[in-house]
Design a protein around this motif. Structure first.
Motif, PDB file in Angstrom:
ATOM      1  N   GLU A  39     -13.440  25.568  65.157  1.00 12.63           N
ATOM      2  CA  GLU A  39     -14.477  25.410  64.126  1.00 12.63           C
ATOM      3  C   GLU A  39     -15.687  24.665  64.708  1.00 12.63           C
ATOM      4  O   GLU A  39     -16.841  25.022  64.434  1.00 12.63           O
ATOM      5  CB  GLU A  39     -13.911  24.633  62.925  1.00 12.63           C
ATOM      6  CG  GLU A  39     -14.927  24.451  61.798  1.00 12.63           C
ATOM      7  CD  GLU A  39     -14.436  23.545  60.668  1.00 12.63           C
ATOM      8  OE1 GLU A  39     -13.465  22.793  60.856  1.00 12.63           O
ATOM      9  OE2 GLU A  39     -15.063  23.589  59.592  1.00 12.63           O
ATOM     10  N   ASN A  88     -10.395  12.459  59.554  1.00  7.84           N
ATOM     11  CA  ASN A  88      -9.504  13.608  59.353  1.00  7.84           C
ATOM     12  C   ASN A  88      -9.955  14.868  60.085  1.00  7.84           C
ATOM     13  O   ASN A  88      -9.146  15.696  60.451  1.00  7.84           O
ATOM     14  CB  ASN A  88      -9.303  13.875  57.856  1.00  7.84           C
ATOM     15  CG  ASN A  88     -10.569  14.261  57.137  1.00  7.84           C
ATOM     16  OD1 ASN A  88     -11.678  13.941  57.590  1.00  7.84           O
ATOM     17  ND2 ASN A  88     -10.439  14.937  56.023  1.00  7.84           N
ATOM     18  N   PHE A  89     -11.275  15.023  60.254  1.00  6.35           N
ATOM     19  CA  PHE A  89     -11.811  16.100  61.104  1.00  6.35           C
ATOM     20  C   PHE A  89     -12.767  15.427  62.093  1.00  6.35           C
ATOM     21  O   PHE A  89     -13.978  15.607  62.023  1.00  6.35           O
ATOM     22  CB  PHE A  89     -12.524  17.164  60.258  1.00  6.35           C
ATOM     23  CG  PHE A  89     -11.574  18.073  59.524  1.00  6.35           C
ATOM     24  CD1 PHE A  89     -11.217  19.309  60.055  1.00  6.35           C
ATOM     25  CD2 PHE A  89     -11.019  17.692  58.323  1.00  6.35           C
ATOM     26  CE1 PHE A  89     -10.317  20.139  59.385  1.00  6.35           C
ATOM     27  CE2 PHE A  89     -10.121  18.510  57.653  1.00  6.35           C
ATOM     28  CZ  PHE A  89      -9.772  19.739  58.184  1.00  6.35           C
ATOM     29  N   LEU A 102     -16.392  17.346  62.177  1.00  7.08           N
ATOM     30  CA  LEU A 102     -17.384  16.707  61.316  1.00  7.08           C
ATOM     31  C   LEU A 102     -18.210  15.681  62.074  1.00  7.08           C
ATOM     32  O   LEU A 102     -19.099  15.046  61.510  1.00  7.08           O
ATOM     33  CB  LEU A 102     -16.708  16.134  60.077  1.00  7.08           C
ATOM     34  CG  LEU A 102     -16.076  17.276  59.245  1.00  7.08           C
ATOM     35  CD1 LEU A 102     -15.287  16.755  58.073  1.00  7.08           C
ATOM     36  CD2 LEU A 102     -17.120  18.296  58.802  1.00  7.08           C
ATOM     37  N   LYS A 141      -7.274  16.185  53.589  1.00  6.54           N
ATOM     38  CA  LYS A 141      -8.502  16.979  53.691  1.00  6.54           C
ATOM     39  C   LYS A 141      -9.319  16.655  52.458  1.00  6.54           C
ATOM     40  O   LYS A 141      -8.756  16.519  51.357  1.00  6.54           O
ATOM     41  CB  LYS A 141      -8.202  18.475  53.692  1.00  6.54           C
ATOM     42  CG  LYS A 141      -7.363  18.951  54.870  1.00  6.54           C
ATOM     43  CD  LYS A 141      -7.190  20.463  54.834  1.00  6.54           C
ATOM     44  CE  LYS A 141      -6.212  20.903  55.922  1.00  6.54           C
ATOM     45  NZ  LYS A 141      -6.031  22.357  55.965  1.00  6.54           N
ATOM     46  N   CYS A 142     -10.626  16.596  52.632  1.00  2.00           N
ATOM     47  CA  CYS A 142     -11.485  16.376  51.459  1.00  2.00           C
ATOM     48  C   CYS A 142     -11.293  17.530  50.484  1.00  2.00           C
ATOM     49  O   CYS A 142     -11.519  17.395  49.287  1.00  2.00           O
ATOM     50  CB  CYS A 142     -12.930  16.267  51.886  1.00  2.00           C
ATOM     51  SG  CYS A 142     -13.487  17.699  52.804  1.00  2.00           S
ATOM     52  N   SER A 143     -10.891  18.676  51.015  1.00  2.00           N
ATOM     53  CA  SER A 143     -10.705  19.884  50.215  1.00  2.00           C
ATOM     54  C   SER A 143      -9.293  20.003  49.639  1.00  2.00           C
ATOM     55  O   SER A 143      -8.982  20.996  48.974  1.00  2.00           O
ATOM     56  CB  SER A 143     -10.965  21.095  51.122  1.00  2.00           C
ATOM     57  OG  SER A 143     -10.179  20.964  52.303  1.00  2.00           O
ATOM     58  N   TYR A 171     -12.508  29.169  45.314  1.00  2.00           N
ATOM     59  CA  TYR A 171     -11.645  30.227  45.848  1.00  2.00           C
ATOM     60  C   TYR A 171     -10.863  30.848  44.692  1.00  2.00           C
ATOM     61  O   TYR A 171     -10.246  30.112  43.907  1.00  2.00           O
ATOM     62  CB  TYR A 171     -10.631  29.653  46.835  1.00  2.00           C
ATOM     63  CG  TYR A 171     -11.233  28.958  48.042  1.00  2.00           C
ATOM     64  CD1 TYR A 171     -11.641  29.674  49.158  1.00  2.00           C
ATOM     65  CD2 TYR A 171     -11.381  27.570  48.067  1.00  2.00           C
ATOM     66  CE1 TYR A 171     -12.178  29.032  50.273  1.00  2.00           C
ATOM     67  CE2 TYR A 171     -11.913  26.920  49.169  1.00  2.00           C
ATOM     68  CZ  TYR A 171     -12.310  27.661  50.270  1.00  2.00           C
ATOM     69  OH  TYR A 171     -12.827  27.027  51.362  1.00  2.00           O
ATOM     70  N   THR A 227      -8.552  24.939  50.202  1.00  2.00           N
ATOM     71  CA  THR A 227      -8.884  24.489  51.566  1.00  2.00           C
ATOM     72  C   THR A 227      -9.225  25.677  52.474  1.00  2.00           C
ATOM     73  O   THR A 227      -8.891  26.825  52.161  1.00  2.00           O
ATOM     74  CB  THR A 227      -7.674  23.773  52.200  1.00  2.00           C
ATOM     75  OG1 THR A 227      -6.524  24.619  52.057  1.00  2.00           O
ATOM     76  CG2 THR A 227      -7.395  22.448  51.561  1.00  2.00           C
ATOM     77  N   GLY A 228      -9.823  25.351  53.616  1.00  2.00           N
ATOM     78  CA  GLY A 228      -9.934  26.352  54.671  1.00  2.00           C
ATOM     79  C   GLY A 228     -11.271  27.059  54.750  1.00  2.00           C
ATOM     80  O   GLY A 228     -11.323  28.248  55.085  1.00  2.00           O
ATOM     81  N   ALA A 229     -12.356  26.354  54.503  1.00  2.00           N
ATOM     82  CA  ALA A 229     -13.685  26.951  54.692  1.00  2.00           C
ATOM     83  C   ALA A 229     -13.973  27.076  56.182  1.00  2.00           C
ATOM     84  O   ALA A 229     -13.514  26.264  56.990  1.00  2.00           O
ATOM     85  CB  ALA A 229     -14.745  26.082  54.030  1.00  2.00           C
ATOM     86  N   PHE A 241     -19.917  24.943  52.917  1.00  2.00           N
ATOM     87  CA  PHE A 241     -19.014  23.908  52.426  1.00  2.00           C
ATOM     88  C   PHE A 241     -19.791  22.663  52.020  1.00  2.00           C
ATOM     89  O   PHE A 241     -20.337  21.957  52.877  1.00  2.00           O
ATOM     90  CB  PHE A 241     -18.002  23.563  53.535  1.00  2.00           C
ATOM     91  CG  PHE A 241     -16.896  22.675  53.065  1.00  2.00           C
ATOM     92  CD1 PHE A 241     -15.773  23.207  52.447  1.00  2.00           C
ATOM     93  CD2 PHE A 241     -16.985  21.295  53.211  1.00  2.00           C
ATOM     94  CE1 PHE A 241     -14.759  22.386  51.994  1.00  2.00           C
ATOM     95  CE2 PHE A 241     -15.970  20.470  52.762  1.00  2.00           C
ATOM     96  CZ  PHE A 241     -14.858  21.018  52.148  1.00  2.00           C
TER      97      PHE A 241
END
Ligand SMILES: NC(=O)c1ccc[n+]([C@@H]2O[C@H](COP(=O)([O-])OP(=O)(O)OC[C@H]3O[C@@H](n4cnc5c(N)ncnc54)[C@H](O)[C@@H]3O)[C@@H](O)[C@H]2O)c1
Ligand SMILES: N[C@@H](CCC=O)C(=O)O
Length: 526
Positions: free
Chosen positions: A135, A186-187, A191, A319-321, A476, A485-487, A494
């Protein structure tokens, strides 16, 4: 390998991907224990202090020693970025895009080794780690392409309608200066890398601060940027604590803009700080979520269960998502719960280096303690815990889990009065409510100060109702690959609504890069 890795395709990778990851893990572990300095003005810089970091899945596994920057280091990074700014701003669009793309190419060549480090540092499973690295590569490509496609945002405008004079007009978008990027744990690669790529390609210079728990990822990004040949000072990397180095950066007079990704309280504080002072400076704040999913009586329940489990428990809910609020029509609630229980029971929790384990640990002792506290709060105030609820590390019967922050995925049916319906937990806990009336479900889904992602499972004819009414930036419908999740850059822009985001413009969207630029209207009379 023709396989295209995204968060939506990562559930069924080719065998070769596993083999390469395992080879990389062996290499990266063998090189463990090294010192990781800061990166300022094109060179490594030692900090006065280093901290030893260990893997969240095994407290005996030493990852290395990571620099703890202080205010002096922050100042040195800001000075270097400021000095490099005029030449970088003057560098042509095509050259900046070339260098930014080059970073992506270098990272892609290292995708397995970097992913192995992410697994070791964050505790995410191999496919999540590979996904995050790919990503990040895609962010570098996407923003380079996007900026070039806008021709650097230079637009000629009609001449003024003045008789006897030629008055030429143009709109030119120009960078701000030194851009500070503050990344979450977390990312820690994507990010950090995404905003960095956006700021760099638009002509800003960058000072990046990685999260306290995840200093390694940012340093690996710095290595890719160094090796791509960006001029000294254009990108600088600091690892260290938010309260020390983060605040020093936000307060620094050279800071022209910030991209912050992290929790709501810190994001709001930074927005206020950036709005005060001699003049307001831009602050792109991507913040937390409390993401809902609605399941109607017409939903395909197998598909719903798959999407719900992936989004509620993937990466331990960190995840924020992540999905944390589930609203299910009463007619299908028991049937869905049965499917969820079966899927939860099949989740393998354990060492994330191992292929068979889908769920690794939560990131640190605080998250581990939070899980216990939330599970207790659910049990003691009227919720019915359907699955999970136990911490598995430290005092566990299973010695393979004994030294990590492992917890069970938790599903609970909770009264609507429970305060946890409103709080981002960031651990693998999903709360469920049965509804009778679809509009009530929508009202409950929107009853949150946050509005990042939302999911829906129902009939095709219900989907427009979901889109028209849900208050969320990323939606979604009927997606088994992930309910919320999963953009992926280029596929799903996002960004959050309400308290989840400060700008209303999404990451990797048509409108993202313009936020790193300020408009200059130019009129020249001949
Ligand atoms: N909306 C999004 O795109 C998105 C993406 C990922 C994570 N998040 C959110 O991030 C949070 C999890 O990440 P986290 O725990 O690392 O968040 P956090 O807010 O604790 O920290 C984020 C970053 O801010 C720094 N920081 C902390 N205090 C600071 C201060 N006073 N001044 C300057 N910097 C400071 C930290 O060191 C870290 O680098 C969750 O709330 C999650 O929802 C949002
Ligand atoms: N982009 C990721 C979430 C990032 C936040 O933590 C997703 O879409 O699931």
């Amino acid at each position: 390998m023709s396989f295209r890795l995204t968060y939506a395709t990562m559930y069924n990778p080719p065998e070769a991907m596993h083999e390469r990851f395992e080879e990389a893990m062996a290499r990266v572990e063998a090189a463990g224990g090294a010192r990781h300095p800061l990166f300022i003005d094109g060179a490594d810089r030692d900090a006065a202090q280093y901290v030893e970091r260990r893997a969240p899945f095994d407290s005996h596994l030493r990852l290395g020693y990571f620099a703890l920057a202080d205010a002096g280091d922050a100042h040195a990074a800001m000075e270097a970025a400021r000095a490099a700014y005029p030449a970088w701003r003057a560098t042509s669009v095509s050259e900046r895009a070339r260098l930014v793309r080059r970073v992506g190419e270098i990272m892609e060549a290292r995708v397995y080794d970097i992913a192995a480090a992410l697994t070791l540092e964050v505790g995410k499973n191999r496919m999540e780690a590979l996904g995050e690295t790919q990503e990040t590569v895609d962010f570098f490509r996407h923003y380079a392409d996007d900026f070039e496609s806008h021709a650097g945002y230079v637009n000629a405008l009609p001449d003024d309608p003045i008789d006897g004079a030629a008055s030429h007009n143009a709109s030119v978008m120009r960078p701000y200066g030194v851009w500070v990027v503050i990344a979450p744990f977390n990312f820690p690669l994507a990010l950090a890398g995404g905003p960095t790529a956006a700021a760099l390609v638009t002509g800003n210079t960058v000072v990046l601060k990685g999260a306290t728990d995840t200093p390694w990822a940012g340093r690996l990004l710095a290595d890719c940027i160094r090796d791509a040949g960006l001029p000294p000072g254009v990108f600088n990397y600091l690892s260290g604590a938010g309260r020390d180095v983060g605040e020093a950066l936000v307060r620094h007079p050279h800071t022209s803009g910030i991209t912050f990704t992290g929790s709501v309280p810190v994001g709001r504080q930074l927005m206020q700080q950036m709005g005060s002072g001699a003049y307001a400076r831009p602050c792109i704040a991507e913040m937390g979520g409390k993401n809902p999913c609605i399941v109607t009586e017409h939903a395909d329940l197998d598909r719903a269960a798959a999407g719900i489990v992936r989004s509620a428990y993937g990466m331990g809910g960190q995840k924020c998502s992540a999905l944390s609020r589930l609203y299910v029509h009463e007619r299908v609630a028991d049937a869905l719960i049965e499917r969820l229980q079966a899927q939860i029971a099949a989740i393998r929790v354990g060492d994330p280096r191992r292929r068979e384990n889908w769920l690794g640990p939560v990131v640190n002792a605080t998250a581990y303690a939070n899980y216990r506290q939330y599970a207790d709060a659910l049990r003691s105030s009227g919720a019915r815990v359907i699955s999970g609820g136990a911490q598995l590390g430290n005092h566990a019967a299973d010695p393979a889990l004994a030294n990590g922050y492992y917890v069970e995925p938790l599903l609970a049916e909770a009264p609507l009065s429970h305060p946890l319906w409103q709080q981002e937990m960031f651990v693998p806990i999903l709360m469920l409510h049965r509804y009778r009336d679809r509009d009530d479900a929508m009202r409950l889904a929107n009853d949150s100060p946050m509005g990042l992602t939302a999911g829906f499972f129902g009939s095709e004819s219900e989907v427009p109702w979901f889109h028209d009414n849900i208050e969320a930036g990323v939606t979604y419908a009927n997606r088994p690959q992930g309910a919320t999740t999963g953009a992926w850059p280029g596929y799903q822009p996002f960004g959050g609504w309400k308290g989840s985001g400060s700008t209303g413009k999404a990451i990797a969207s048509f409108y993202y890069l313009a936020q790193y630029l300020r408009e200059q209207s130019r009129t020249v009379v001949e």
